[in-house]
Write a protein that holds these residues in place. Structure first.
Motif, PDB file in Angstrom:
ATOM      1  N   PRO A  68     141.608 140.684 -25.178  1.00 17.62           N
ATOM      2  CA  PRO A  68     140.561 140.511 -23.951  1.00 17.62           C
ATOM      3  C   PRO A  68     139.457 139.731 -24.181  1.00 17.62           C
ATOM      4  O   PRO A  68     138.699 139.484 -23.276  1.00 17.62           O
ATOM      5  N   ASP A  69     139.118 139.638 -25.549  1.00 19.81           N
ATOM      6  CA  ASP A  69     138.070 138.464 -25.538  1.00 19.81           C
ATOM      7  C   ASP A  69     138.473 137.106 -26.021  1.00 19.81           C
ATOM      8  O   ASP A  69     139.350 136.884 -26.782  1.00 19.81           O
ATOM      9  N   PHE A  70     137.984 136.128 -25.350  1.00 14.61           N
ATOM     10  CA  PHE A  70     138.466 134.756 -25.338  1.00 14.61           C
ATOM     11  C   PHE A  70     137.898 133.976 -26.141  1.00 14.61           C
ATOM     12  O   PHE A  70     136.696 133.976 -26.485  1.00 14.61           O
ATOM     13  N   GLU A 117     147.647 150.039 -21.381  1.00 15.98           N
ATOM     14  CA  GLU A 117     146.456 149.271 -20.927  1.00 15.98           C
ATOM     15  C   GLU A 117     146.340 147.915 -21.190  1.00 15.98           C
ATOM     16  O   GLU A 117     145.546 147.159 -21.704  1.00 15.98           O
ATOM     17  N   THR A 118     147.146 147.249 -20.403  1.00 19.24           N
ATOM     18  CA  THR A 118     147.454 145.829 -20.519  1.00 19.24           C
ATOM     19  C   THR A 118     146.315 144.956 -20.063  1.00 19.24           C
ATOM     20  O   THR A 118     146.418 143.804 -20.067  1.00 19.24           O
ATOM     21  N   LYS A 119     145.640 145.799 -19.159  1.00 17.48           N
ATOM     22  CA  LYS A 119     144.537 144.955 -18.411  1.00 17.48           C
ATOM     23  C   LYS A 119     143.469 144.657 -19.446  1.00 17.48           C
ATOM     24  O   LYS A 119     142.762 143.595 -19.403  1.00 17.48           O
ATOM     25  N   SER A 120     143.601 145.344 -20.581  1.00 23.22           N
ATOM     26  CA  SER A 120     142.594 145.017 -21.634  1.00 23.22           C
ATOM     27  C   SER A 120     143.628 144.662 -23.118  1.00 23.22           C
ATOM     28  O   SER A 120     143.263 144.775 -24.099  1.00 23.22           O
ATOM     29  N   GLY A 121     144.699 144.065 -22.619  1.00 19.27           N
ATOM     30  CA  GLY A 121     145.809 143.919 -23.642  1.00 19.27           C
ATOM     31  C   GLY A 121     145.407 142.729 -24.625  1.00 19.27           C
ATOM     32  O   GLY A 121     144.823 141.766 -24.233  1.00 19.27           O
ATOM     33  N   LEU A 122     146.156 142.700 -25.674  1.00 19.02           N
ATOM     34  CA  LEU A 122     145.892 141.497 -26.738  1.00 19.02           C
ATOM     35  C   LEU A 122     146.735 140.596 -26.285  1.00 19.02           C
ATOM     36  O   LEU A 122     148.143 140.661 -26.025  1.00 19.02           O
ATOM     37  N   GLN A 123     146.158 139.308 -26.087  1.00 19.10           N
ATOM     38  CA  GLN A 123     146.963 138.252 -25.948  1.00 19.10           C
ATOM     39  C   GLN A 123     146.808 137.280 -27.078  1.00 19.10           C
ATOM     40  O   GLN A 123     145.604 136.982 -27.318  1.00 19.10           O
ATOM     41  N   ILE A 124     147.722 136.533 -27.610  1.00 18.29           N
ATOM     42  CA  ILE A 124     147.451 135.654 -28.748  1.00 18.29           C
ATOM     43  C   ILE A 124     148.202 134.413 -28.361  1.00 18.29           C
ATOM     44  O   ILE A 124     149.420 134.372 -27.768  1.00 18.29           O
ATOM     45  N   LEU A 125     147.537 133.411 -28.440  1.00 20.11           N
ATOM     46  CA  LEU A 125     148.097 131.845 -27.979  1.00 20.11           C
ATOM     47  C   LEU A 125     148.488 131.380 -29.463  1.00 20.11           C
ATOM     48  O   LEU A 125     147.585 131.492 -30.307  1.00 20.11           O
ATOM     49  N   ILE A 126     149.905 130.915 -29.548  1.00 15.49           N
ATOM     50  CA  ILE A 126     150.358 130.588 -30.830  1.00 15.49           C
ATOM     51  C   ILE A 126     150.965 129.150 -30.578  1.00 15.49           C
ATOM     52  O   ILE A 126     151.771 128.854 -29.698  1.00 15.49           O
ATOM     53  N   VAL A 127     150.372 128.217 -31.391  1.00 18.27           N
ATOM     54  CA  VAL A 127     150.910 126.869 -31.402  1.00 18.27           C
ATOM     55  C   VAL A 127     151.848 126.629 -32.393  1.00 18.27           C
ATOM     56  O   VAL A 127     151.172 126.622 -33.580  1.00 18.27           O
ATOM     57  N   ASN A 128     152.891 126.216 -32.397  1.00 15.79           N
ATOM     58  CA  ASN A 128     153.828 125.782 -33.306  1.00 15.79           C
ATOM     59  C   ASN A 128     154.245 124.401 -33.517  1.00 15.79           C
ATOM     60  O   ASN A 128     154.613 123.914 -32.404  1.00 15.79           O
TER      61      ASN A 128
END
Ligand SMILES: O=C(O)CCC(=O)C(=O)O
Ligand SMILES: [Fe+2]
Length: 270
Positions: A68-70, A117-128
């Motif tokens: 939720p925090d960018f 509670e996906t509106k405040s879900g964790l999203q991770i950007l992973i670059v490989n």
């Protein structure tokens, strides 16, 4: 795999180019992000978790908590704006897919969104980044594993390497241009009480060209306790297959150990 997902091809390409520029920064410019705790907002490194591995994988990575925090690294220029847009757009794709998957389980369309509670879900950007490897038969890019979370959306350059375990065999996952490979994560398996299975996958390397993948892992809220949906459980015919665990604890557990198949999920299997 999803096509016609609505994320502009130009945005995906711009994101890929900025990711390559990140890896091209000097060691000094990247040093702020090296060797941090698994839930530090920005971290980069080699392999998966060198503090617990005896043999390293042929992979460089950048991992950023974007929801939720960018968060975003200060360099390269433009990374912040483009990654913000990219992550927002892929979150929207995941949200649509989750609605359909909720319904396919016989649940309300917004069941997963509400309960996890996906509106405040964790999203991770992973670059490989998997550079060419002189002896690819002796190395792996990533070992067999399943992803934590609900849905992982993966965009890749034209260089293959992803394999998926299907009926006991490793199958090369070939992607159409401008598509996302979608991996089902462990928390979809838990929530659906095993109706959806998280996907076992790995990455092989080659000696010719660099593979680049830009992945967003879309999960529940870190505070959500994930258990099988009660309506999918009856003790006679469909007993619960997993015990509940807070998503945050699961992520910390998975990320601080060696990647090893579905061993993390096995810990909560009943
Ligand atoms: O780079 C790939 O093809 C797969 C990456 C992956 O499995 C991951 O980041 O979890
Ligand atoms: Fe993965």
């Amino acid at each position: 795999m999803v096509i016609n997902h609505g994320v502009p091809e130009s945005l995906i390409n711009e994101m890929m180019n900025l990711c390559l520029s990140f890896f091209d920064l000097s060691p000094d410019e990247k040093s702020d992000y090296v060797g941090k705790h698994v839930l530090n907002p920005i971290r980069c490194g080699t392999s998966f978790n060198t503090s617990v591995e005896n043999v390293y994988f042929w992979r460089d990575y950048l991992k950023i908590l974007v929801h939720p925090d960018f968060h975003a690294p200060l360099k390269p220029n433009g990374f912040r704006e483009t990654s913000y847009e990219y992550c927002k757009r892929t979150r929207e794709v995941a949200k649509e897919l989750l609605k359909g998957m909720s319904e396919s389980l016989g649940l309300e369309e917004d069941y997963i969104e509400k309960v996890l509670e996906t509106k405040s879900g964790l999203q991770i950007l992973i670059v490989n980044l998997y550079p060419p490897c002189p002896q690819p038969e002796l190395a792996m890019g990533m070992p067999a594993h399943s992803d934590h979370g609900l849905l992982t959306l993966l965009a890749q350059n034209e260089i293959g390497g992803l394999q998926i375990k299907h009926k006991g065999k490793w199958i090369a996952a070939k992607a159409l241009p401008n598509s996302f490979m979608v991996n089902i994560g462990d928390h979809m398996e838990i929530l659906s009480n095993g109706k959806y299975k998280s996907i076992l996958h790995r990455v092989v390397v080659n000696n010719k060209a660099t593979r680049l993948t830009v992945v967003t892992a879309n999960g529940p809220s870190l505070d959500a306790e994930v258990t099988p949906a009660p309506s999918l459980v009856d003790f006679e015919n469909h007993p619960p297959l997993y015990r509940g665990m807070k998503y945050k604890e699961y992520v910390e557990l998975q990320q601080s150990n060696q990647l090893d198949g579905k061993s993390c999920l096995d810990r909560i299997r009943i």
